[in-house]
Design a protein around this motif. Structure first.
Motif, mmCIF file in Angstrom:
data_model
loop_
_atom_site.group_PDB
_atom_site.id
_atom_site.type_symbol
_atom_site.label_atom_id
_atom_site.label_comp_id
_atom_site.label_asym_id
_atom_site.label_seq_id
_atom_site.Cartn_x
_atom_site.Cartn_y
_atom_site.Cartn_z
ATOM 1 N N LEU A 164 -24.167 -25.054 -36.865
ATOM 2 C CA LEU A 164 -23.478 -26.327 -36.632
ATOM 3 C C LEU A 164 -22.649 -26.733 -37.846
ATOM 4 O O LEU A 164 -21.556 -27.274 -37.709
ATOM 5 C CB LEU A 164 -24.505 -27.421 -36.309
ATOM 6 N N GLU A 165 -23.179 -26.447 -39.035
ATOM 7 C CA GLU A 165 -22.463 -26.798 -40.265
ATOM 8 C C GLU A 165 -21.191 -25.974 -40.438
ATOM 9 O O GLU A 165 -20.148 -26.489 -40.860
ATOM 10 C CB GLU A 165 -23.382 -26.585 -41.472
ATOM 11 N N LEU A 166 -21.265 -24.705 -40.093
ATOM 12 C CA LEU A 166 -20.141 -23.796 -40.330
ATOM 13 C C LEU A 166 -19.092 -23.827 -39.234
ATOM 14 O O LEU A 166 -17.940 -23.460 -39.463
ATOM 15 C CB LEU A 166 -20.660 -22.358 -40.488
ATOM 16 N N ALA A 167 -19.464 -24.271 -38.056
ATOM 17 C CA ALA A 167 -18.537 -24.232 -36.918
ATOM 18 C C ALA A 167 -17.469 -25.311 -37.022
ATOM 19 O O ALA A 167 -17.708 -26.398 -37.540
ATOM 20 C CB ALA A 167 -19.310 -24.394 -35.615
ATOM 21 N N GLY A 168 -16.292 -24.999 -36.525
ATOM 22 C CA GLY A 168 -15.226 -25.992 -36.440
ATOM 23 C C GLY A 168 -15.463 -26.906 -35.253
ATOM 24 O O GLY A 168 -16.430 -26.753 -34.496
ATOM 25 N N GLU A 169 -14.567 -27.857 -35.083
ATOM 26 C CA GLU A 169 -14.706 -28.800 -33.969
ATOM 27 C C GLU A 169 -14.658 -28.093 -32.622
ATOM 28 O O GLU A 169 -15.209 -28.593 -31.634
ATOM 29 C CB GLU A 169 -13.600 -29.865 -34.053
ATOM 30 N N ASP A 170 -14.001 -26.944 -32.581
ATOM 31 C CA ASP A 170 -13.916 -26.187 -31.323
ATOM 32 C C ASP A 170 -15.150 -25.314 -31.081
ATOM 33 O O ASP A 170 -15.227 -24.581 -30.092
ATOM 34 C CB ASP A 170 -12.661 -25.318 -31.306
ATOM 35 N N GLY A 171 -16.117 -25.402 -31.999
ATOM 36 C CA GLY A 171 -17.333 -24.631 -31.823
ATOM 37 C C GLY A 171 -17.226 -23.181 -32.242
ATOM 38 O O GLY A 171 -18.146 -22.392 -32.021
ATOM 39 N N LYS A 172 -16.113 -22.811 -32.867
ATOM 40 C CA LYS A 172 -15.912 -21.421 -33.279
ATOM 41 C C LYS A 172 -16.136 -21.287 -34.788
ATOM 42 O O LYS A 172 -15.764 -22.169 -35.551
ATOM 43 C CB LYS A 172 -14.497 -20.961 -32.918
ATOM 44 N N LEU A 173 -16.763 -20.198 -35.168
ATOM 45 C CA LEU A 173 -16.922 -19.943 -36.600
ATOM 46 C C LEU A 173 -16.712 -18.476 -36.899
ATOM 47 O O LEU A 173 -17.043 -17.597 -36.093
ATOM 48 C CB LEU A 173 -18.290 -20.405 -37.116
ATOM 49 N N ASP A 174 -16.122 -18.236 -38.060
ATOM 50 C CA ASP A 174 -15.868 -16.892 -38.564
ATOM 51 C C ASP A 174 -16.596 -16.813 -39.897
ATOM 52 O O ASP A 174 -16.185 -17.438 -40.871
ATOM 53 C CB ASP A 174 -14.365 -16.668 -38.738
ATOM 54 N N LEU A 175 -17.714 -16.102 -39.944
ATOM 55 C CA LEU A 175 -18.560 -16.078 -41.128
ATOM 56 C C LEU A 175 -17.793 -15.602 -42.357
ATOM 57 O O LEU A 175 -17.081 -14.602 -42.308
ATOM 58 C CB LEU A 175 -19.773 -15.171 -40.898
ATOM 59 N N LYS A 176 -17.957 -16.323 -43.454
ATOM 60 C CA LYS A 176 -17.320 -15.951 -44.712
ATOM 61 C C LYS A 176 -18.113 -14.874 -45.432
ATOM 62 O O LYS A 176 -17.652 -14.325 -46.428
ATOM 63 C CB LYS A 176 -17.199 -17.175 -45.625
ATOM 64 N N MET A 177 -19.319 -14.618 -44.956
ATOM 65 C CA MET A 177 -20.215 -13.684 -45.629
ATOM 66 C C MET A 177 -20.814 -12.741 -44.591
ATOM 67 O O MET A 177 -20.690 -12.956 -43.389
ATOM 68 C CB MET A 177 -21.326 -14.458 -46.344
#
Length: 226
Positions: A164-177
């Motif tokens: 939830l912390e890493l996701a954008g408002e659109d619910g999508k996340l691209d892990l930085k690690m």
């Protein structure tokens, strides 16, 4: 390796950093004049625990992983830093050696300010000191929240919270690690992380796309995990 950089790149580096955001053009030019530059290859160590760096490192481009190694040899990921963020500041404000390791996750360009030059700068522009303290306070708050989470929360809740912390408002996340580093950061094994992600996907809460992309399909379900 050292880097030959033009003045535009130096100014760009300074303009990216929030601690210098209140400086005017002439003051930014002054900061640019005391900067040196280095480039680090992917997986190259920038500094190691035990060293006395005496430098403020500012990331111009790339990503850096900050870690600590336990007495048993286990790596704990502290944070991932990106363009515009800084590190190494604690060795300037106290005489003890660095306690963290810094490793380039990508090919990384770094702007570096030596200890003496930085201290002279802080005396001249005290507002920069307050900006640094603001950033350190935010890092401390995040660290305390993470410690609390690891000690008191289930692995499912820890994973739900970080998604939830890493996701954008659109619910999508691209892990930085990598997922291994993510697992280390939230206090679980890589195997447990992979298993819980698969479970979340089977429940229709998330969708895994490749190694780094995750789409949250049911935010409410993540928020309710205890």
């Amino acid at each position: 390796m050292s880097c030959t950089c033009n003045s535009n790149e130096e100014k760009s580096c300074i303009e990216k950093v929030p601690i210098f955001s209140n400086l005017d053009k002439s003051e930014m030019n002054e900061v640019s004049s005391i900067i040196s530059h280095r480039e680090f290859k992917k997986n190259e160590l920038i500094y190691m625990a035990g060293e006395k760096s005496g430098n403020l490192y500012v990331i111009n481009s790339g990503k850096v992983k900050i870690t600590r190694i336990s007495s048993s040899g286990k790596e704990q990921v502290i944070r991932i830093l990106e363009s515009g963020e800084f590190m190494g500041e604690l060795s300037i404000f106290k005489s003890s050696p660095l306690m963290d390791n810094a490793e380039a996750l990508d090919d990384t360009k770094m702007c570096i300010i030596a200890e003496k030059d930085l201290k002279d700068l802080l005396k001249k522009y005290p507002l920069i000191s307050f900006k640094i303290m603001e950033e350190l306070s935010e890092r401390l708050e995040r660290a305390e929240s993470l410690i609390e989470n690891i000690n008191l929360s289930s692995v499912e809740k820890r994973l739900a919270d970080i998604l939830l912390e890493l996701a954008g408002e659109d619910g999508k996340l691209d892990l930085k690690m990598s997922k291994k580093d993510l697992a280390s950061q939230i206090g679980m094994s890589s195997e447990t992380l992979s298993r819980k992600l698969s479970t979340f996907q089977e429940l229709g809460i998330i969708k895994l796309i490749g190694q780094r992309k995750i789409n949250i399909l049911n935010r409410y379900a993540l928020e309710k995990i205890q």
